[in-house]
Design a protein around this motif. Structure first.
Motif, short mmCIF file in Angstrom:
data_model
loop_
_atom_site.label_atom_id
_atom_site.label_comp_id
_atom_site.label_asym_id
_atom_site.label_seq_id
_atom_site.Cartn_x
_atom_site.Cartn_y
_atom_site.Cartn_z
N THR A 1 0.85 -1.19 0.00
CA THR A 1 0.00 0.00 0.00
C THR A 1 0.89 1.24 0.00
O THR A 1 1.61 1.50 0.97
CB THR A 1 -0.94 0.02 1.22
N VAL A 2 0.84 2.00 -1.10
CA VAL A 2 1.72 3.17 -1.24
C VAL A 2 0.98 4.48 -0.97
O VAL A 2 1.60 5.54 -0.89
CB VAL A 2 2.34 3.21 -2.66
N ALA A 3 -0.34 4.41 -0.82
CA ALA A 3 -1.13 5.59 -0.44
C ALA A 3 -2.38 5.11 0.26
O ALA A 3 -2.96 4.09 -0.13
CB ALA A 3 -1.50 6.42 -1.67
N GLY A 4 -2.81 5.80 1.32
CA GLY A 4 -3.99 5.38 2.04
C GLY A 4 -3.72 4.15 2.90
O GLY A 4 -2.63 3.99 3.45
N HIS A 5 -4.73 3.28 3.01
CA HIS A 5 -4.58 2.10 3.88
C HIS A 5 -5.34 0.92 3.29
O HIS A 5 -6.08 1.05 2.31
CB HIS A 5 -5.11 2.42 5.29
N ARG A 6 -5.17 -0.23 3.88
CA ARG A 6 -5.86 -1.44 3.45
C ARG A 6 -7.34 -1.34 3.80
O ARG A 6 -7.73 -0.61 4.70
CB ARG A 6 -5.25 -2.67 4.14
N PRO A 7 -8.20 -2.10 3.10
CA PRO A 7 -9.63 -2.09 3.44
C PRO A 7 -9.84 -2.51 4.90
O PRO A 7 -9.22 -3.48 5.37
CB PRO A 7 -10.24 -3.10 2.47
N ALA A 8 -10.72 -1.79 5.58
CA ALA A 8 -11.00 -2.09 6.99
C ALA A 8 -12.39 -2.65 7.17
O ALA A 8 -12.71 -3.21 8.22
CB ALA A 8 -10.82 -0.84 7.84
N ASN A 9 -13.26 -2.51 6.16
CA ASN A 9 -14.62 -3.06 6.26
C ASN A 9 -15.11 -3.43 4.86
O ASN A 9 -14.40 -3.22 3.87
CB ASN A 9 -15.57 -2.06 6.94
N ALA A 10 -16.32 -3.95 4.79
CA ALA A 10 -16.85 -4.48 3.52
C ALA A 10 -17.18 -3.40 2.51
O ALA A 10 -17.51 -3.72 1.36
CB ALA A 10 -18.11 -5.32 3.81
N HIS A 11 -17.08 -2.13 2.88
CA HIS A 11 -17.42 -1.04 1.96
C HIS A 11 -16.18 -0.33 1.41
O HIS A 11 -16.29 0.69 0.75
CB HIS A 11 -18.32 -0.02 2.67
N GLU A 12 -14.99 -0.88 1.69
CA GLU A 12 -13.75 -0.25 1.26
C GLU A 12 -12.99 -1.15 0.31
O GLU A 12 -13.09 -2.38 0.37
CB GLU A 12 -12.88 0.10 2.48
N ALA A 13 -12.19 -0.52 -0.55
CA ALA A 13 -11.40 -1.26 -1.53
C ALA A 13 -10.11 -0.52 -1.82
O ALA A 13 -10.01 0.70 -1.60
CB ALA A 13 -12.18 -1.45 -2.81
N THR A 14 -9.11 -1.25 -2.29
CA THR A 14 -7.89 -0.63 -2.80
C THR A 14 -7.76 -0.96 -4.28
O THR A 14 -8.40 -1.87 -4.79
CB THR A 14 -6.64 -1.13 -2.05
#
Length: 851
Positions: A131-144
């Protein structure tokens, strides 16, 4: 003799430059092919190696029959519990990695043909996407999303993105950008979700595509692999990370093995064309240097020394052109990469790889081809007697040698045609062997025609030059007569262009036939409704699409078609199995039933029965009542009794047709390749299509709905980019041939200096001299174009015969062929620009005094 060769090259710099270009282009294609192939292979090796860092052992499905789209079947997630119990397993995690769709609003991320993957995040210890910007998904509504794809689509952290898999599309918040090492994915895109969400949206709830086991410093990877292998089912493959990376790399290398062959064909064409240019250039210069060679003989030079001087010149040109060609190969590799990107077929790349093999092979080929091309002119130079220093002697071939040449030409044409016919009609099982026979036969025919073409120059020049003579008067007549003056020279010059235009004509006719065949297959097979398919035209679509389309007002029936590659006992290759719904297929498709087979045969077909394609049956000696034994992608074996035959158009139904229940039971295929929509009586097609289109855009954006006209256009749109790539590569050979025409004209003007001076003295203007040279170039170019087009049409007609059973329709695009002839004539004008200016600038008095 070395100093003589060097002085000769320096004195004729422009001639040497034109010949060098012929070597340069061919060698550039060879070197570029090696460079791009090695670079892509290294990139994939790096990707697979980087993707398994921190991993000791990998578990995947064996999949004994790999699929064209490289999709892999999933397996039950329950196996993970058993793996975690194995001694030495400190960390094990299941994941999802499968195809899908990624969208920025309504716009697809990435190009049409580039793969898009949906992946589940792994524990940090074995996660390879950084992950070079932001963060990993933390819940079911997030994505990278991988950074390259995000940058290309203009997406930033915090933006919404839509992801579509087997289930309906869902909108996520983009919370991070990722990278994998320093290697480019090409056009591929990877979106990551939490594991449960990745399983849900891809239709793999309770299933994995892969299980990764982390490194345990106390247990070797091979020992850990052996322990795990004892407890997993036999349909799963257990490998060390290194084994998995090597296998994946080898599979990709095999899948891309066509690329060096494909590009190598064009490199060979460019080299052959270049050889003709070199041969012709040296033939002319040997004729023009008879006095020089005679003087060398008078001063005591032996035949061997004269021969060595010619070979020395050719070798230096070949070496210089080859060295430049290796450097040009780097530009060619970048150009090919850009062409693939423009076609939407992005391939992973890294820093360009220039192996020592690339340099050595490219230089050797360049030098050898040059020396072979000058062999005949070099031998002619040794026949110059010392008396030639005192008077002009013509080294024209004797009558007996001309007869031998004609006999050899006919033998080459006959032998080449025999090889072509055997390759087409001898039912050779090995496709590679058949391709070699076809290519070798075509090459022999081209060489045979090239040798015989001097006999055709005079009549062709008369036919082509007569209109010019009538339109332009004296200059047209002189141009025609000049092209007929030395048929061997004109033929050799035209032959280089002939080869390129033979291939252009063949490709043009064959592509037109392919488009006509697809249109014919659509007209014959579809009953005029609508068709739903993946937006890229070949991947499957979500199963729920058909169910949703059935609810649209105006839709009467939706029947689906499924497809998978299989292996059939006793049959080569991987024939496609097609799954149809026997109860609805006859309502949307018009199948061409053969013999006693009827629509009722399909409607009543059971899950252990099959209809076979007539061509597939004939090729493998199958009849009604026989049983075929089939291996599928899951490793399951199934047997089907043949109950009838159909004649498929455009390979729509593959090798055989079975029921969709059998597809799911035996081959784990549930997704549809195509959905066919039959409209309700009185329903407006456009209105229903708009309704389905709105539904797909909202819920299943990886699918699109097309009417028959759009479907034909969509298929053409998939052919046209590849056609453009072929034309672009062939254009390099044609450019070489134009340099040959320019070279020949320039040397011819040098030879005809007094003649041109005389014409100027009796009143011919500079403008008329320029026209004279241009018209001569146009006649030469059109001779090559006409010969090439005739050969291209013949090859296309022959190639179409064995494909007629597959529904191929031969079509001659007259308009395009006429345009090719016009472009060839214009190319002749372009090639003559520099020689024409030189001829027009000749000083009359100096030209008259020239000897």
């Amino acid at each position: 003799m070395t100093s003589v060769a060097l002085k000769s090259l320096w004195a004729r710099k422009l001639r040497a430059l034109g010949t060098t270009v012929a070597v340069f282009v061919g060698v550039s294609l060879i070197a570029g092919t090696y460079v791009i192939t090695d670079t892509i292979n290294k990139a994939f090796d790096q990707i697979f190696s980087d993707s398994l860092k921190g991993t000791a052992v990998v578990i995947t499905n064996k999949q004994p029959v790999t699929q064209e789209n490289n999709s892999s079947t999933s397996f039950p997630a329950g196996i993970l519990k058993e793996v975690r119990k194995v001694p030495g397993v400190n960390l094990a995690a299941g994941t999802i990695f499968t195809g899908g769709g990624i969208f920025n609003g309504d716009e697809q991320v990435g190009t049409q043909f580039a793969p898009k993957f949906i992946s589940a995040v792994l524990p940090p210890q074995i996660e390879t996407l950084k992950t070079v910007a932001g963060h990993r998904p933390a819940n079911a509504h997030e994505a990278t999303l991988d950074k390259a794809a995000a940058d290309d689509a203009g997406l930033h952290v915090g933006d919404p993105i839509r992801i579509a898999g087997e289930r309906r599309a869902h909108t996520y918040r983009l919370v991070g950008l990722t990278e994998l090492g320093g290697t480019s994915f090409g056009g591929a895109s990877i979106a990551q979700l939490l594991l449960p969400e990745a399983q849900r949206i891809t239709g793999n709830v309770g299933r994995f595509n892969q299980i990764s086991i982390g490194i345990n410093p106390d247990v070797s990877a091979s020992e850990l692999k052996d322990r795990i292998q004892r407890i997993v089912p036999p349909n799963l493959r257990v490998e060390t990370a290194e084994q998995n990376a090597n296998r994946s790399s080898n599979e990709i290398h095999d899948a891309l093995s066509f690329l060096p062959i494909f590009l190598g064909v064009f490199a060979a064409v460019a080299l052959i064309v270049g050889a003709f240019v070199i041969f012709n250039t040296f033939s002319i210069t040997v004729s023009q240097r008879i006095r020089e060679y005679g003087l060398l003989r008078t001063l005591g030079a032996s035949r061997r020394q004269v021969l060595a001087s010619v070979f020395m010149e050719a070798g230096l040109i070949g070496l210089f052109g080859a060295v430049l060609g290796v450097l040009g190969g780097l530009l060619f590799a970048k150009g090919i990469e850009s062409l693939f990107d423009a076609l939407g077929i992005g391939l992973p790349t890294t820093a360009l790889v220039v192996a020592s093999r690339t340099v050595v092979v490219s230089v050797v080929i360049g030098v050898v081809v040059t020396l072979v091309a000058v062999l005949n002119p070099a031998l002619r130079s040794t026949r110059v007697p010392p008396i030639a220093a005192m008077q002009e002697i013509d080294l024209t071939a004797s009558r007996s040698r001309s007869i031998v040449t004609v006999v050899i030409a006919w033998l080459l044409m006959a032998g080449g045609m025999a090889l072509v016919l055997v390759g087409l009609f001898a039912n050779i099982k090995d496709s590679g062997q058949a391709a070699v026979m076809l290519g070798g036969g075509a090459a022999l025919v081209l060489f045979g025609v090239s040798l015989y073409s001097p006999k055709l120059v005079r009549p062709l020049a008369r036919v082509i030059g007569t209109p010019l003579e009538r339109l332009r008067g004296l200059t047209g007549r002189l141009a025609r007569e000049n092209s007929q003056r030395n048929p061997s020279r004109t033929a050799a010059t035209a032959a280089a262009l002939m080869i390129g235009l033979a291939l252009v004509s063949f490709v043009t006719v064959f592509a037109a036939g392919l488009k006509a065949s697809i249109a014919d297959a659509i007209d014959k097979s579809f009953q005029g409704g609508l068709e739903i398919q993946n937006t890229n035209g070949f991947d499957p679509i979500p199963t729920a699409v058909a169910s949703a389309a059935r609810t649209v007002p105006g839709v009467q029936t939706v029947s689906t078609l499924q497809s998978t590659q299989t292996k059939v006992d006793g049959v080569s290759g991987k024939p496609n199995a097609t799954g149809l719904d026997p109860h609805t297929a006859n309502q949307v498709l018009t199948l061409d039933f053969q013999g006693d087979t009827t629509p009722e045969t399909l409607a009543n077909m059971t899950d252990s029965e099959a209809l076979v394609d007539q061509s597939f049956a004939d090729s493998n000696g199958l009849d009604a009542g026989d049983t075929i034994h089939v291996l599928g992608q899951t490793g399951n074996r199934a047997s089907f009794r043949i109950v009838g035959e159909i004649k498929g158009s455009g390979d729509l139904f593959g090798g055989f047709v079975i029921t969709q229940r059998a597809m799911a039971r035996d081959f784990a295929v549930n997704q549809d390749t195509f959905d066919f929509v039959k409209l309700a009586p009185g329903a407006d097609s456009g209105t229903v299509q708009n309704r389905i289109d709105d539904l797909l855009a909202q819920r299943f954006p990886t699918a699109q709905v097309l009417n028959q006209t759009e479907l034909k256009q969509n298929q053409e749109n998939q052919i046209n980019p590849l056609l453009g790539l072929v034309y672009a590569l062939l254009s390099l050979a044609i450019i070489v041939s134009l340099f040959g025409i320019a070279n020949t004209l320039a040397l011819s003007i040098y030879e005809r200096t007094r003649e041109l001076g005389m014409l100027r003295a009796v009143g011919m203007s500079r403008r008329q001299v320029r026209r004279l040279v241009r018209y001569e170039s146009v006649i030469t170019a059109l001779i090559g174009a006409v010969l090439g087009m005739v050969l291209g049409l013949i090859f296309a007609a022959l190639m179409s015969v064995p494909l007629q059973d597959e529904g191929f329709v031969l079509s001659y695009p007259v308009g395009q062929l006429v345009i090719i002839l016009i472009v060839a004539a214009l190319a002749g004008v372009v090639a003559a620009i520099a020689p024409a200016r030189r001829a027009a600038r000749l000083n009359v008095l100096e030209a008259l005094a020239y000897e």
